[in-house]
Design a protein around this motif. Structure first.
Motif, PDB file in Angstrom:
ATOM      1  N   ILE A  96       0.836  -1.206   0.000  1.00  0.00           N
ATOM      2  CA  ILE A  96       0.000   0.000   0.000  1.00  0.00           C
ATOM      3  C   ILE A  96       0.867   1.250   0.000  1.00  0.00           C
ATOM      4  CG2 ILE A  96      -1.663   1.334   1.356  1.00  0.00           C
ATOM      5  CD1 ILE A  96      -2.816  -1.428   2.265  1.00  0.00           C
ATOM      6  N   LEU A  97       1.868   1.272   0.864  1.00  0.00           N
ATOM      7  CA  LEU A  97       2.706   2.472   0.974  1.00  0.00           C
ATOM      8  C   LEU A  97       3.553   2.702  -0.279  1.00  0.00           C
ATOM      9  CD1 LEU A  97       3.722   2.085   4.708  1.00  0.00           C
ATOM     10  CD2 LEU A  97       2.076   3.706   3.734  1.00  0.00           C
ATOM     11  N   LEU A 125      -8.201   7.932   0.935  1.00  0.00           N
ATOM     12  CA  LEU A 125      -6.802   7.534   0.749  1.00  0.00           C
ATOM     13  C   LEU A 125      -5.961   7.871   1.976  1.00  0.00           C
ATOM     14  CD1 LEU A 125      -6.318   8.561  -2.973  1.00  0.00           C
ATOM     15  CD2 LEU A 125      -6.496   6.233  -2.058  1.00  0.00           C
ATOM     16  N   ASN A 126      -6.212   9.017   2.571  1.00  0.00           N
ATOM     17  CA  ASN A 126      -5.477   9.385   3.789  1.00  0.00           C
ATOM     18  C   ASN A 126      -5.693   8.356   4.892  1.00  0.00           C
ATOM     19  OD1 ASN A 126      -4.391  11.697   2.663  1.00  0.00           O
ATOM     20  ND2 ASN A 126      -6.010  13.029   3.430  1.00  0.00           N
ATOM     21  N   TYR A 129      -3.795   5.055   3.932  1.00  0.00           N
ATOM     22  CA  TYR A 129      -2.343   5.172   4.114  1.00  0.00           C
ATOM     23  C   TYR A 129      -1.970   5.289   5.597  1.00  0.00           C
ATOM     24  CZ  TYR A 129      -1.330   5.117  -0.816  1.00  0.00           C
ATOM     25  OH  TYR A 129      -1.191   4.700  -2.129  1.00  0.00           O
ATOM     26  N   ARG A 130      -2.820   5.940   6.384  1.00  0.00           N
ATOM     27  CA  ARG A 130      -2.570   6.023   7.826  1.00  0.00           C
ATOM     28  C   ARG A 130      -2.646   4.627   8.455  1.00  0.00           C
ATOM     29  NH1 ARG A 130      -6.263   9.594   9.272  1.00  0.00           N
ATOM     30  NH2 ARG A 130      -7.700   8.105  10.184  1.00  0.00           N
ATOM     31  N   GLN A 133       0.506   2.723   7.499  1.00  0.00           N
ATOM     32  CA  GLN A 133       1.677   3.148   8.280  1.00  0.00           C
ATOM     33  C   GLN A 133       1.635   2.553   9.691  1.00  0.00           C
ATOM     34  OE1 GLN A 133       1.158   7.346   7.738  1.00  0.00           O
ATOM     35  NE2 GLN A 133       2.541   7.435   5.977  1.00  0.00           N
TER      36      GLN A 133
END
Length: 144
Positions: A96-97, A125-126, A129-130, A133
């Motif tokens: 993903i990252l 998307l934010n 991605y969070r 992470q």
């Protein structure tokens, strides 16, 4: 299928439709099959802030993959959620990252979204991605 291959497959699908209305109808049709979340899963923690329509995203990290489930209230949100979950679900945090979200624009659908819906896509998307992470950090701690 890699994330990039999924995007390419959706691009091929969208290219079959000559008009913007037909592409939007395709997105709406995809959303009709979106399985709903359980009522208790729709809460402040899973709510995606910034979407024009209410939407929720649940993630479950089963090392090494992240499983996503989500739901949107409007038909457009349901359709876009279906596409995005198909691309991002059951991936490692690293996959993903490493994925360039700009590739989503090559599918031929994002330009059909209103500015408010484009902001909703960015909000989704934010969150994705969070989560990736956070899961990557958990995975690194798990591997130690």
């Amino acid at each position: 299928m890699t994330m990039e291959e999924k995007v390419a497959a959706y691009k091929e699908d969208f290219d079959l439709f000559p008009t913007a209305n037909e592409k939007i109808e395709y997105v709406l049709d995809l959303g009709k099959n979106q399985p709903p979340l359980m009522p208790g899963e729709k809460n402040d923690d899973s709510f995606i802030h910034g979407c024009s329509s209410n939407a929720w995203l649940i993630s479950e990290y089963t090392h090494p993959k992240i499983l996503f489930r989500g739901e949107g209230e409007s038909m457009m949100a349901k359709g876009m959620m279906t596409i995005l979950l198909d691309i991002f679900n059951d991936r490692t945090p690293e996959e993903i990252l490493a994925f360039d979200p700009a590739l989503l624009h090559t599918m031929g659908i994002t330009e059909l979204l209103s500015p408010v819906r484009q902001q909703g896509l960015e909000a989704f998307l934010n969150v994705i991605y969070r989560h990736a992470q956070q899961c990557k950090k958990e995975g690194e701690a798990h591997d130690d």
